[in-house]
Design an enzyme around this catalytic site. Structure first.
Site, PDB file in Angstrom:
ATOM      1  N   LYS A  35       3.374  -2.666   9.819  1.00  0.00           N
ATOM      2  CA  LYS A  35       4.117  -3.335   8.557  1.00  0.00           C
ATOM      3  C   LYS A  35       4.101  -2.587   7.491  1.00  0.00           C
ATOM      4  O   LYS A  35       2.975  -1.788   7.323  1.00  0.00           O
ATOM      5  CB  LYS A  35       3.609  -4.868   8.532  1.00  0.00           C
ATOM      6  CG  LYS A  35       1.982  -4.817   8.211  1.00  0.00           C
ATOM      7  CD  LYS A  35       1.367  -6.290   8.144  1.00  0.00           C
ATOM      8  CE  LYS A  35      -0.121  -6.287   7.726  1.00  0.00           C
ATOM      9  NZ  LYS A  35      -0.681  -7.634   7.917  1.00  0.00           N
ATOM     10  N   TYR A 258      -4.904  10.216 -22.701  1.00  0.00           N
ATOM     11  CA  TYR A 258      -4.626   9.096 -23.720  1.00  0.00           C
ATOM     12  C   TYR A 258      -5.759   8.149 -24.083  1.00  0.00           C
ATOM     13  O   TYR A 258      -6.632   7.962 -23.098  1.00  0.00           O
ATOM     14  CB  TYR A 258      -3.625   8.398 -22.863  1.00  0.00           C
ATOM     15  CG  TYR A 258      -2.076   8.744 -22.899  1.00  0.00           C
ATOM     16  CD1 TYR A 258      -1.479   9.194 -23.849  1.00  0.00           C
ATOM     17  CD2 TYR A 258      -1.611   9.276 -21.600  1.00  0.00           C
ATOM     18  CE1 TYR A 258      -0.116   9.947 -23.870  1.00  0.00           C
ATOM     19  CE2 TYR A 258      -0.437   9.863 -21.373  1.00  0.00           C
ATOM     20  CZ  TYR A 258       0.561  10.040 -22.373  1.00  0.00           C
ATOM     21  OH  TYR A 258       1.635  10.739 -22.303  1.00  0.00           O
TER      22      TYR A 258
HETATM   23  C1  LIG Z   1      -1.693  -7.229   8.757  1.00  0.00           C
HETATM   24  C2  LIG Z   1      -2.092  -8.446   9.898  1.00  0.00           C
HETATM   25  C3  LIG Z   1      -3.092  -7.686  10.900  1.00  0.00           C
HETATM   26  C4  LIG Z   1      -3.695  -6.281  10.896  1.00  0.00           C
HETATM   27  O1  LIG Z   1      -4.792  -6.471   9.888  1.00  0.00           O
HETATM   28  P1  LIG Z   1      -5.841  -5.008   9.537  1.00  0.00           P
HETATM   29  O2  LIG Z   1      -6.812  -5.914   8.546  1.00  0.00           O
HETATM   30  O3  LIG Z   1      -5.216  -4.300   8.733  1.00  0.00           O
HETATM   31  O4  LIG Z   1      -6.354  -4.623  10.793  1.00  0.00           O
HETATM   32  C5  LIG Z   1      -3.315  -8.543  11.984  1.00  0.00           C
HETATM   33  N1  LIG Z   1      -2.819  -9.726  12.147  1.00  0.00           N
HETATM   34  C6  LIG Z   1      -2.070 -10.220  11.180  1.00  0.00           C
HETATM   35  C7  LIG Z   1      -1.336 -11.567  11.201  1.00  0.00           C
HETATM   36  C8  LIG Z   1      -1.637  -9.477  10.010  1.00  0.00           C
HETATM   37  O5  LIG Z   1      -0.892  -9.904   8.828  1.00  0.00           O
END
Ligand SMILES: *Cc1c(COP(=O)(O)O)cnc(C)c1O
Length: 361
Positions: A35, A258
């Protein structure tokens, strides 16, 4: 000729990390979570690299699934938040997606949707995260509704941890218990289960169910803030690099950057690096944040600009214009930089803008 700020993605490291997730959980199947553009690592390239090894990918939404599908990914793709409207369901079925179902509305929409083939559904139960999922007391009823729904091919059960990244968290134990209680209420002895994210895979072997869902560990980042033996095997896949483009001596009492927040308290040598928040380096990284240059660490000096940072190289040997600088990568973890910027490695790698060129190696 090009701006020296660049992001290198080591796809072999992603593959090695995926294999590590498999070895840690030999009795589980593995869903590769890609994702948010594979946490900023390039979902298409990562999915293509892992495709020979993976039977199921996971993304947040249908758009992300279609993007990797159009790039030639043949595997089924799980939508972790499910469908956002009833017309997405028919598209999801047509795209060979599996869907999470986390509330009654999604169950209703699933029964009224017109689909070209029945879908595999993951019923999500809220065991303590209190973000998504049906209540444990409603699981049996929801499962029954899905089982009798003509648009559903099979129903699996999943849940998500709120604090598996905290070693010895009591909440994890509570969630695991709540999950098994839910499973006990379902009249299906062969139901497939999924619970573990990266932290679960690495540190909670009793969270390994039929399917695990590694995300961040695929990219070589530990989900833990503390040292953790399994996580120390991971290989950082993203290397964020640039170059020194200027050097100067700064006298005692003179400031850098800055807002004049960094003031030389000794005769200093300061190197200017061509990278800034416009390239994804966090602006709120404090003076002192480590930067890796010429096999040594140097502290950030003063505020991060849009296109540049300054680093104090007074104590370093031999730093010159044109030297390579690693902002994070194999020599300096993104989590360590994140600590100095009051965030986590997940955020740093995921929110990289497209300005710095991303190169796959
Ligand atoms: C993003 C997600 C994962 C992966 O989690 P990580 O901590 O990156 O391993 C697993 N299950 C769900 C439902 C998620 O949204």
């Amino acid at each position: 000729m090009s701006r020296p700020a660049k992001i290198f993605i080591d796809l072999a490291a992603v593959e090695a990390n995926y294999k590590c997730a498999k070895i840690l959980a030999p009795n589980s199947k593995t869903i590769a979570v890609v994702k948010a553009d594979a946490y900023g690592h390039g979902a298409i390239e990562v999915a293509k690299k892992l495709a020979p090894l993976v039977e199921l990918f996971a993304v947040s939404c249908l758009e992300e699934a279609i993007a990797i599908r159009q790039a030639g990914i043949k595997q089924s793709i799980l939508l972790l938040e499910g469908c956002f409207s009833v017309d997405e369901i028919s598209l999801a079925a047509a795209q060979n997606c599996q869907v999470v179902v986390h509330n009654q509305q999604q169950i209703n929409e699933l029964s009224s949707a017109k689909v070209c083939q029945p879908l595999s559904v993951w019923l999500k139960v809220d065991t303590g995260m209190h973000r998504l999922g049906v209540q444990p007391s409603d699981v049996s009823k929801a499962h029954q509704a899905l089982k009798t729904c003509a648009n559903v091919k099979n129903t699996r059960l999943m849940s998500h941890f709120s604090s598996a990244d905290i070693i010895n968290s009591k909440e994890v134990v509570k969630q695991l218990e709540a999950f098994s209680t839910c499973v006990g209420t379902i009249k299906d002895d062969d139901i497939q289960l999924s619970m573990a994210n990266s932290a679960g895979i690495l540190a909670w072997p009793n969270s390994h169910k039929n399917w695990n869902r590694p995300g961040i560990m695929l990219y070589g980042l530990s989900p833990f803030s503390e040292c953790q033996p399994q996580a120390s095997q991971l290989q950082a896949a993203m290397s964020f690099e640039s170059e020194v483009i200027a050097m100067r001596d700064v006298s005692i009492g003179e400031s850098v950057g800055y807002g004049d927040t960094w003031v030389a308290c000794r005769p200093s040598v300061v190197a200017t690096v061509a990278v800034g928040y416009g390239d994804g380096y966090p602006r709120n990284a404090k003076s002192g944040t480590p930067v890796f240059v010429n096999n040594q660490r140097a502290p950030l000096a003063g505020r991060v600009s849009m296109d540049m940072i300054s680093i104090d190289v007074t104590d370093l040997q031999n730093v010159n214009i044109g030297d390579k600088v690693e902002l994070w990568g194999k020599n300096l973890g993104a989590n360590e930089v994140a600590f100095w910027a009051d965030t986590i490695g997940y955020e740093l790698v995921t929110r990289m803008p497209t300005r710095a060129k991303r190169l796959f190696i």
